[in-house]
Scaffold this motif. Structure first.
Motif, PDB file in Angstrom:
ATOM      1  N   PHE A 121       0.848  -1.189   0.000  1.00 20.84           N
ATOM      2  CA  PHE A 121       0.000   0.000   0.000  1.00 20.84           C
ATOM      3  C   PHE A 121       0.886   1.242   0.000  1.00 20.84           C
ATOM      4  CE2 PHE A 121      -3.364   2.659   2.322  1.00 20.84           C
ATOM      5  CZ  PHE A 121      -4.081   2.878   1.157  1.00 20.84           C
ATOM      6  N   THR A 122       0.958   1.886  -1.141  1.00 21.57           N
ATOM      7  CA  THR A 122       1.803   3.061  -1.327  1.00 21.57           C
ATOM      8  C   THR A 122       0.948   4.294  -1.590  1.00 21.57           C
ATOM      9  OG1 THR A 122       1.967   2.714  -3.712  1.00 21.57           O
ATOM     10  CG2 THR A 122       3.602   1.605  -2.328  1.00 21.57           C
ATOM     11  N   LYS A 123       1.601   5.432  -1.625  1.00 19.81           N
ATOM     12  CA  LYS A 123       0.888   6.684  -1.886  1.00 19.81           C
ATOM     13  C   LYS A 123       0.201   6.644  -3.252  1.00 19.81           C
ATOM     14  CE  LYS A 123       1.549  11.575  -0.845  1.00 19.81           C
ATOM     15  NZ  LYS A 123       2.546  12.622  -0.470  1.00 19.81           N
ATOM     16  N   ALA A 124       0.843   5.984  -4.210  1.00 19.76           N
ATOM     17  CA  ALA A 124       0.253   5.874  -5.544  1.00 19.76           C
ATOM     18  C   ALA A 124      -1.059   5.103  -5.528  1.00 19.76           C
ATOM     19  CB  ALA A 124       1.244   5.202  -6.497  1.00 19.76           C
ATOM     20  N   LEU A 125      -1.235   4.241  -4.521  1.00 21.03           N
ATOM     21  CA  LEU A 125      -2.460   3.450  -4.397  1.00 21.03           C
ATOM     22  C   LEU A 125      -3.431   4.040  -3.384  1.00 21.03           C
ATOM     23  CD1 LEU A 125      -0.952  -0.160  -4.475  1.00 21.03           C
ATOM     24  CD2 LEU A 125      -2.112   1.060  -6.324  1.00 21.03           C
ATOM     25  N   GLY A 126      -3.144   5.251  -2.907  1.00 20.85           N
ATOM     26  CA  GLY A 126      -4.065   5.927  -2.008  1.00 20.85           C
ATOM     27  C   GLY A 126      -3.630   6.021  -0.565  1.00 20.85           C
ATOM     28  N   ALA A 127      -2.431   5.522  -0.249  1.00 20.80           N
ATOM     29  CA  ALA A 127      -1.950   5.612   1.130  1.00 20.80           C
ATOM     30  C   ALA A 127      -1.660   7.061   1.491  1.00 20.80           C
ATOM     31  CB  ALA A 127      -0.689   4.772   1.300  1.00 20.80           C
ATOM     32  N   PRO A 128      -1.800   7.437   2.768  1.00 24.35           N
ATOM     33  CA  PRO A 128      -1.534   8.819   3.172  1.00 24.35           C
ATOM     34  C   PRO A 128      -0.078   9.217   2.992  1.00 24.35           C
ATOM     35  CG  PRO A 128      -1.862   7.426   5.100  1.00 24.35           C
ATOM     36  CD  PRO A 128      -2.259   6.613   3.906  1.00 24.35           C
ATOM     37  N   ASN A 129       0.823   8.231   3.019  1.00 26.59           N
ATOM     38  CA  ASN A 129       2.247   8.460   2.784  1.00 26.59           C
ATOM     39  C   ASN A 129       2.854   7.128   2.355  1.00 26.59           C
ATOM     40  OD1 ASN A 129       2.937   6.964   5.282  1.00 26.59           O
ATOM     41  ND2 ASN A 129       2.113   8.775   6.325  1.00 26.59           N
ATOM     42  N   ASN A 130       4.140   7.125   2.163  1.00 30.44           N
ATOM     43  CA  ASN A 130       4.796   5.891   1.712  1.00 30.44           C
ATOM     44  C   ASN A 130       5.410   5.096   2.857  1.00 30.44           C
ATOM     45  OD1 ASN A 130       4.317   5.900  -1.100  1.00 30.44           O
ATOM     46  ND2 ASN A 130       5.856   7.509  -1.373  1.00 30.44           N
ATOM     47  N   ASN A 131       4.954   5.342   4.084  1.00 32.37           N
ATOM     48  CA  ASN A 131       5.524   4.675   5.250  1.00 32.37           C
ATOM     49  C   ASN A 131       4.708   3.488   5.744  1.00 32.37           C
ATOM     50  OD1 ASN A 131       7.598   6.592   5.306  1.00 32.37           O
ATOM     51  ND2 ASN A 131       6.397   7.980   6.583  1.00 32.37           N
ATOM     52  N   CYS A 132       3.580   3.215   5.123  1.00 32.25           N
ATOM     53  CA  CYS A 132       2.770   2.079   5.555  1.00 32.25           C
ATOM     54  C   CYS A 132       3.562   0.790   5.392  1.00 32.25           C
ATOM     55  CB  CYS A 132       1.482   2.000   4.742  1.00 32.25           C
ATOM     56  SG  CYS A 132       0.408   0.612   5.193  1.00 32.25           S
TER      57      CYS A 132
END
Length: 711
Positions: free
Chosen positions: A102-113
């Motif tokens: 789950f990345t920012k490109a897929l809708g995550a709030p940031n790339n730290n998930c």
């Protein structure tokens, strides 16, 4: 541990190619590619032992970033999210928790998930290195050195496969080095095959590893292996494996678990004081990091060359967001041992499971008082705003934030007789009856028989509250910057858990009173001792100053802080430390009992008469019958003894308790589904890279067969 190496072997490790990770360029612990060990050197006594020492670096990964809590503590009964939704999918089980990272490109709030693929990739990295060590170290002529190196390699391989099995079920088993071959046609082993590989590796480690910590603190010993071998055998007889484990004799497995636990308990006794495990951390490589109870730890120190890409970031995750809600009365900084990233918010269940009068573990774990370290308003301004008298206005070093850990049945605060509760950003008037002063941030657990702590957050939404009472097990006052790297070891296994493993095995054998006797040993340590000050509190913040218990003064102790005193003068870091760390808790305010130095009693007389806290929990989940009641009791005791110790999700999944307990006690885990969420999805990136033996890509049907149910 002085022998830990940050170098790796640049051997051909086939799984790494498939994972998109290279053995020579990955910046895992800042490897120096110019000083790599060769295959020939590995066959010597010196080379094998040095390379085996490098295996220890692999376990540091677990505590370097958001995955530390996301895949181990979220989505269970003990913790839910604060106001930060970085890793929210792991707690809510929404549709974004799937086979894709789950990345920012897929809708995550940031790339730290935490990535679904993260654990998978890193565990195979360690497995590949362990395979190479095993294959070469067996040629070392000296038996003692050979056994040490191979024992450590078998242990790491077993541990990594244990973590993979606990999260994913059956996985790819690779026990030979690739020897230059890049392989893409793997077969997924069954859950049974995978766990049996774990047991086999731990058995070998148990046979080969020495009993002493010959490398120093953190060394994997025979007793480390015994603890995890016991856990693996217990896993084999647990509910998650009920579709195949009947072919293994239950009594034989569980009696072996008990025997292994007894061996660990005899050789690695409990620390005398629960505080010594976590609260009494006084600095880098402090004596308490060498306690006999500690069976496994991710070693950290002040050597920046071995810090790695992330270092130890666990101090970020267990504190409320006081810098946001306190109204400016409390400023964060390295003088406070934790950062207020408010990732892990304890649930009502977690607080309620403790006997708040008699169980010292609660008060040696939860941080209930923050000192006022910034004079946000003048005395006159506070008096004018609230109508207080001068002696009711707090100043630097008074209580800036308190959490009252009371019980649901406590009516002392109903109607708010001491003034209204609230955070610093709200108008409220609570005067602490113990001090006679206004507390800018004051919060009870319960009022009018209702859980209210989560109502005080800035968002106004109980599901995203940043106000909670956090735990202190990762606090580190040795940091030299607000967001600097922590230096304390992270405990991964200890004898306290060994007792719980033994007790659960006894429950599974229907030896319920024996299980009570086993747990009573832990509860005896948790009792207040005669003469003990129940209002005293400390944590790893004390490492900041030698005069307050630390081993040395922090190098920034004389620098200016971001805090101001009543005159408007900027305080030094030392002054801010003393204002922040008061060595006080809210024990007497929370319990309402008279001050005492008498010992307390937590001993349970019979499994048919469990403590009131446990009876309430068992009623909430509808537990009935001796077995179900006692199994859940063991897990309640796990919370009291091991809260926040990085394995709750795996343990609940193992015992078939994850779904019921998450639904009962974690309101945000509403999407959790039986038959799906007991396992994690196999990373899609790995599946997509697989090929058939003839070099063709897998079909859609073949890919689907690789995936866990429901994903």
């Amino acid at each position: 541990m002085k022998y830990i190496s940050n170098k790796i072997v640049c051997g051909a490790l086939s799984m790494l190619a498939l994972l998109g990770t290279t053995s020579c360029s990955e910046d895992f612990l800042k490897e120096d590619a110019g000083h790599l060990y060769t295959d020939a050197l590995l066959e010597t006594e010196e080379g094998a032992l040095k390379m085996a020492a490098g295996l220890y670096a692999n376990i540091r990964w677990h505590f370097g970033y958001e995955w530390a809590y996301g895949i181990t503590l979220y989505g269970c009964d003990e913790f839910t999210t604060g106001a930060d939704n970085t890793s929210d999918i792991w707690n809510t089980y929404d549709n974004n928790l799937n086979a894709l990272d789950f990345t920012k490109a897929l809708g995550a709030p940031n790339n730290n998930c935490p990535a679904v693929s993260a654990l998978w990739n890193q565990m195979y990295y360690g497995i590949s290195t362990a395979n190479l060590v095993i294959s070469k170290a067996e040629k070392v002529s000296d038996e003692n050195s050979r056994n040490k190196a191979m024992g450590e390699a078998y242990f790491l391989r077993g541990y990594n496969y244990y973590r993979l099995f606990a999260q994913y079920g059956g996985v790819v088993i690779q026990t030979e080095p690739a020897n230059g071959e890049v392989k893409k046609d793997y077969t997924r082993s069954t859950a049974e095959e995978t766990l049996n590989q774990v047991i086999s590796d731990f058995e070998k480690a148990y046979e080969m590893l020495p009993k002493d910590k010959w490398r120093g603190n953190g060394t994997w010993t025979k007793y480390t292996a015994a603890h995890f071998l016991a856990k693996a055998l217990l896993f084999r007889q647990s509910e998650r494996n009920s579709d195949w484990n009947s072919k293994y004799d239950k009594t034989t497995d569980l009696n072996r678990v008990i025997a292994l636990c007894d061996e660990v308990i005899a050789a690695c006794p409990l620390a005398a004081n629960y505080s010594d495990l976590y609260a009494n951390w006084t600095g880098i490589n402090c004596p308490n990091e060498g306690l006999s109870e500690i069976l496994m730890a991710a070693e950290h120190n002040g050597d920046s060359s071995t810090q790695g890409r992330f270092g130890n970031r666990t101090y970020n995750y267990f504190s409320p967001q006081f810098s946001n809600f306190s109204g400016g009365w409390i400023k964060r900084g390295a003088y406070i041992g934790e950062m207020d990233f408010q990732r892990c918010r304890p649930t009502e269940y977690t607080y309620s499971t403790y006997d708040n009068v008699n169980d010292a573990r609660m008060w040696k774990t939860f941080k209930t008082v923050y000192g006022l370290n910034n004079q946000q308003m003048s005395q006159q301004a506070v008096m004018d705003k609230y109508g207080f008298t001068a002696d009711q206005v707090p100043t630097i070093g008074d209580q800036g934030c308190i959490f009252i850990l009371n019980k649901k049945s406590d009516s002392r605060f109903d109607g708010e007789p001491y003034g209204t509760f609230g955070r610093g950003g709200q108008d409220h008037t609570f005067i602490n009856p113990e001090t006679g002063k206004w507390v800018p941030n004051a919060f009870p657990l319960f009022m009018n028989g209702q859980y209210v702590l989560y109502n005080y957050g800035v968002s106004g939404n109980t599901a995203t509250s940043n106000v909670f009472c956090g735990i202190n097990k990762t606090a580190d006052g040795s940091r030299t910057a607000e967001k600097g790297d922590a230096h304390r070891d992270v405990i991964m296994a200890r004898t306290g858990e060994t007792y719980l493993v033994k007790a659960e095995a006894q429950v599974r054998l229907a030896k319920y009173q024996d299980a009570i006797s086993t747990i009573n040993v832990l509860r005896a340590r948790a009792q207040w001792k005669k003469g003990e000050d129940r209002s005293y509190y400390t944590d790893g913040s004390m490492a900041f100053l030698k005069a307050d218990g630390g081993m040395t003064d922090n190098s920034i102790a004389g620098n200016n802080s971001n805090c101001k005193d009543a005159s408007g003068k900027t305080m030094t870091m030392t002054e801010a430390y003393y204002a922040s760390h008061l060595h006080k808790n809210t024990y007497y305010l929370s319990t309402g009992i008279a001050e005492t130095t008498d010992p307390s009693d937590l001993q349970i007389q019979s499994y048919s008469q469990l403590p009131a806290e446990d009876e309430a929990i068992l009623a909430a989940i509808g537990a009935s019958g001796d077995y179900e009641r006692m199994l859940n009791f063991v897990f309640n005791e796990r919370t009291r003894e091991c809260i926040g110790e990085w394995n709750r999700w795996e343990e609940l999944s193992r015992a078939g308790l994850l779904i019921k307990r998450a639904k009962a006690f974690n309101p945000e885990a509403k999407n959790i589904k039986a038959g799906k969420h007991e396992l994690r999805p196999i990373p899609q990136a790995f599946i997509d890279a697989l090929q058939n033996s003839d070099g063709t890509n897998l079909s859609a049907e073949q890919k689907a067969a690789w995936q866990n149910p429901g994903y």
